[in-house]
Design a protein around this motif. Structure first.
Motif, PDB file in Angstrom:
ATOM      1  N   LEU A 163       0.838  -1.196   0.000  1.00 14.47           N
ATOM      2  CA  LEU A 163       0.000   0.000   0.000  1.00 14.47           C
ATOM      3  C   LEU A 163       0.874   1.246   0.000  1.00 14.47           C
ATOM      4  N   ILE A 164       0.456   2.235  -0.779  1.00 11.31           N
ATOM      5  CA  ILE A 164       1.099   3.547  -0.799  1.00 11.31           C
ATOM      6  C   ILE A 164       0.028   4.577  -0.470  1.00 11.31           C
ATOM      7  N   PRO A 165       0.419   5.812  -0.143  1.00  9.42           N
ATOM      8  CA  PRO A 165      -0.582   6.818   0.207  1.00  9.42           C
ATOM      9  C   PRO A 165      -1.688   6.932  -0.843  1.00  9.42           C
ATOM     10  N   GLY A 166      -2.917   6.935  -0.362  1.00  9.25           N
ATOM     11  CA  GLY A 166      -4.093   7.000  -1.233  1.00  9.25           C
ATOM     12  C   GLY A 166      -4.744   5.655  -1.476  1.00  9.25           C
ATOM     13  N   ASP A 167      -4.038   4.559  -1.190  1.00  8.69           N
ATOM     14  CA  ASP A 167      -4.622   3.230  -1.360  1.00  8.69           C
ATOM     15  C   ASP A 167      -5.625   2.962  -0.235  1.00  8.69           C
ATOM     16  N   ALA A 168      -6.789   2.471  -0.607  1.00  8.55           N
ATOM     17  CA  ALA A 168      -7.846   2.158   0.358  1.00  8.55           C
ATOM     18  C   ALA A 168      -8.251   0.700   0.206  1.00  8.55           C
ATOM     19  N   VAL A 169      -8.668   0.103   1.316  1.00  6.67           N
ATOM     20  CA  VAL A 169      -9.079  -1.295   1.336  1.00  6.67           C
ATOM     21  C   VAL A 169     -10.335  -1.409   2.197  1.00  6.67           C
ATOM     22  N   ASN A 170     -11.318  -2.154   1.705  1.00  6.25           N
ATOM     23  CA  ASN A 170     -12.494  -2.474   2.501  1.00  6.25           C
ATOM     24  C   ASN A 170     -12.318  -3.899   3.023  1.00  6.25           C
TER      25      ASN A 170
END
Length: 79
Positions: A41-48
């Motif tokens: 993950l890098i900044p801005g990556d989102a996970v539900n």
């Protein structure tokens, strides 16, 4: 915030509620049970993350803070 932390080996998170998480700064590796490799993950990556979806943090950046925004919620059922 995390700086070089990871979930202990063999430990998995198994939460009662769903969680939506976004990485705001730094870097991290998130892995779900059954996956052989983590998701970088890098900044801005989102996970539900659905409720009871076992997961762990394999790594966070050791040289800078990794800032997470996590929202825990009760899923809405259709029907």
């Amino acid at each position: 915030m995390s700086t070089g932390q990871a979930t202990r080996e063999g430990q998995w998170y198994d939460q009662e509620h769903a969680e939506w998480v976004i990485l705001l700064s730094g870097s991290a590796v998130l892995r779900f049970e059954g996956e052989t490799e983590g998701r970088a993950l890098i900044p801005g990556d989102a996970v539900n993350i659905p409720a009871h979806c076992r997961h762990r943090v394999d790594a966070t950046a050791a040289d800078r803070e990794s800032v997470w925004l996590a929202i825990h919620y009760e899923p809405v059922e259709n029907g």
